[in-house]
Structure formats: structure tokens, C-alpha cells
Scaffold this motif. Sequence first.
Motif, PDB file in Angstrom:
ATOM      1  N   GLY A 197      17.193  23.627   2.767  1.00 47.49           N
ATOM      2  CA  GLY A 197      18.258  23.850   1.795  1.00 47.49           C
ATOM      3  C   GLY A 197      17.936  24.804   0.664  1.00 47.49           C
ATOM      4  O   GLY A 197      18.846  25.325   0.027  1.00 47.49           O
TER       5      GLY A 197
ATOM      6  N   PHE B 118      26.225  18.828  -1.051  1.00 51.46           N
ATOM      7  CA  PHE B 118      25.613  19.538   0.074  1.00 51.46           C
ATOM      8  C   PHE B 118      24.979  18.564   1.061  1.00 51.46           C
ATOM      9  O   PHE B 118      25.121  18.711   2.283  1.00 51.46           O
TER      10      PHE B 118
ATOM     11  N   LYS C  43      22.212  25.883  -7.650  1.00 51.06           N
ATOM     12  CA  LYS C  43      22.250  25.193  -6.355  1.00 51.06           C
ATOM     13  C   LYS C  43      22.161  23.679  -6.510  1.00 51.06           C
ATOM     14  O   LYS C  43      22.635  22.940  -5.649  1.00 51.06           O
TER      15      LYS C  43
ATOM     16  N   ARG D 152      22.632  28.851   3.863  1.00 48.65           N
ATOM     17  CA  ARG D 152      22.590  27.431   4.182  1.00 48.65           C
ATOM     18  C   ARG D 152      23.578  27.008   5.269  1.00 48.65           C
ATOM     19  O   ARG D 152      23.198  26.385   6.253  1.00 48.65           O
ATOM     20  N   GLU D 153      24.849  27.300   5.075  1.00 49.12           N
ATOM     21  CA  GLU D 153      25.854  26.765   6.000  1.00 49.12           C
ATOM     22  C   GLU D 153      25.674  27.315   7.415  1.00 49.12           C
ATOM     23  O   GLU D 153      25.693  26.559   8.398  1.00 49.12           O
TER      24      GLU D 153
END
Length: 417
Positions: A194, A212, A201, A176-177
Motif C-alpha cells: 500500500g 483503503f 495517504k 495501488r488500485e
Amino acid sequence: MQIKDVLLAPGNGAFFYDDQAAIRSGATQDGFIYIGEPITPRFTSLRVPASSLSVGLVLTDDTVVWGDMMGVQYSGAGGRDPLFETAEISDLTWRVVAPRLLDVDVSLYLDACTRVFEPFGKERLPLALKYGVSQALLRAAAYLQRATMAQVICAEFDLPLPTRRVPIYCQSGDAREINVDKMILKAVDVLPHGLINSRQKFGADGQTFVEFVKWVATRTREIGRPEYHPVLHFDVYGWIGQEIGLDPQLIADFICKIADTVPGFTLNIESPADFGSTQAQIENYAKIVSILDNRTSNARIVVDERCNTLEDIRLFAEAKGAHLVQIKTPDVGSIADTARAVLICKANNVGAYVGGSCTETDLSAKASVHVSVATQADMMLAKPGMGVDEGFSIVGNEQNRLLAMLNRCRAQTENVS
């Protein structure tokens, strides 16, 4: 121009088929694999390498045009067709579809699709099969007419030549990041997906997910260009309903709370809950949509699960059961039906998102671009794969090449007139 032979070539999809039911039931992740026993029929493990099957149509001048068949990542879930099996689809193609293909006029695209995709006995053909064969038929029509696939769609559906680019949506996968940073640096229109597909999560009461969302918005401001302002789109795979409960009011309240944490951004929430059937999904999603609209929230509901076929899409659009419908191309079947689905959404003032799956191929992705642009969908998925760079390049470059060709055709027509 007729088809004189049919070729089949086994291949790979760009990601994996995953057992969604097992993952939702708490399967743990170990590196790239999931640990646990399969739940969904046909799965021998929770994560299976995606397979595909290419179908080649040999035309009378020996030109060969191709299309690709495959399933979606979460095959067998949410009312979808079962896991794609190459041997089964290959056998059905040889026995039923190939003889029909040898008997159609490929210059008449919609007519050819209708004839080739007639039910076999009392059963409809697998949607993945229709998807691949319809791509090949579209390429054949485009070759014969010396036109783009988009122009064939425009002609068949009596649409004007498009001028507007379609916004592109990228999906992050589990990285993700890193992938969010890639998307921001490449100024992707809609991000990041995502993959919020597990309790880990989503977090207790959704707090991990909320954090997030806030991080993505903050990161966009930190490293994005000053004028960059994407739509934030998150797929939660029903986890709001799983954790918060299936009361539409509670779900709407939770979504509004998230939207309030990212003021100034349009927030798309895909698959907030799974109500167990298409009809229940329509009724409850329509309630959530109505609540958000009455609050003038900047959040929008996107439907995926339980909205698979063209008829499903029609029902959701007419009931305003979403702000935006994902038209999941392999689940819809014939790519001509993807075009019909976009037009149905637009006729009902519902957003049309031409999606698909990370399990697709370069060929299916490019065909999807032509249909998306021809029908002027509201957004389309960067595919195949989960790596951002590859899918964004394939879809984005194909769109830019297509628009350049359409602009040339338009200029030539204006010069003649």
C-alpha cells in the motif's frame, strides 16, 4: 577451488532511493517526483534512481559467479546505513575485500563469509557490500558442490531439505488500485503493502487508510476466486504513531478498530510507529503485541524500522517485539545472516518475513528465494521493483524451479536408500 580474480560492474536497482525524512515532513508529490529540499545526508534530491554494483568472482576454471550490492529505498532512515554510493563501495571492494576473496576456499561458505567480512580497522564493512559479496560466495559454493544455493544453506546450517513453498508478498507502490487488482487476479498470498508513507495517504485520524483497507478486502471478494483468501498486509511507515500518538494502548486500539472492519482476514500492520530508537521500539512494540494477543485480535504487528541488523533482529525476537519480523536483506548484510535471522525468529516463535527492497535486482531476489526456502521462512517479498508482475514472476518462478530440483534430489536419495 579458489577465486583467481574479481570483477565489478556498475548497474541499476529496480526502483529509486527516497528521502524518507523529507517525505514525512510534508514534501509534495508532482507526478513521479517529490518537491522539496533533501533532509537525509547524501541525498541531492528527494528521489534518486537506485544504483547497484555487481561483484563477479572468477573461479580457477574461469567460471564467473555474481552477486549484487545495493541499498534499500529508504536508505539513511530508521538506523540504516547511508545512501549507497557506487564509487565509494567500489573503492572499498578493490582495496579491502578483493584481496581477502583471493585467499579463501569457496567450498566452505560460512567460513569464507567470516574471513572476507572481518572489520576493516575498527569499522564494519558496509552492509550492502556484505550482501552482494555473500550472494556471489553462495553461488560459488553451489557451483562447486553441483547443488542449489538452498542446498548449500541447508548443509551449512544442518537443515533438512525443504518441502513447503514459502508464501509470497507483493507490494503495490503508488499504483495501488491497479496493482491490487493484479495481485488478486494472480492469487498472491499476501497483499498489498500500500505504500502508506504520507499524511495524504493516511488521512486525518487515519480515515483514508481505513477506507483503503476496507476497499482491498471488498475488492478481494469481488474479483478473487471463491477459494482465494490472502493475508492483508499494510506498511504504514510509522503514520499511526504520527497521527494517533505514541501511546501503545491508543495504537493497539486503532489497529483493533481496523481489524474489526475486515473480519475473516488476517491483518498485518507493518511499522505502526517509530519510537526513535531500537530499545524504545522493542519495548513499545512488545506492549502493542501483548495488547493485541490479549484481545485475540486477528491483527499482527510487523517490525521494519529500527530492526535492521542481525543483532537487532535477535533483540526483537527474544523480547517478542513483533508478531513478524521483516528481515530486510540489504540491511542485514551477509545473506548468511539472513538465514541466521530466520532461524533466530523461529527459535523464539516469532514470524520470519524475508523482505528486502524494491531497489534490488534479479540476482539478489533469486538468492533471497533460496535462503527463504531453505530456512522455511513464513513469507518472502516479491522483488525487485514496484510493478508486481516482474517481482512476482522472478521470485515465484525461482521458487517453483527450486522446489522441482529439490524434489528430484529427494527422490534420488530415496531410490538409492
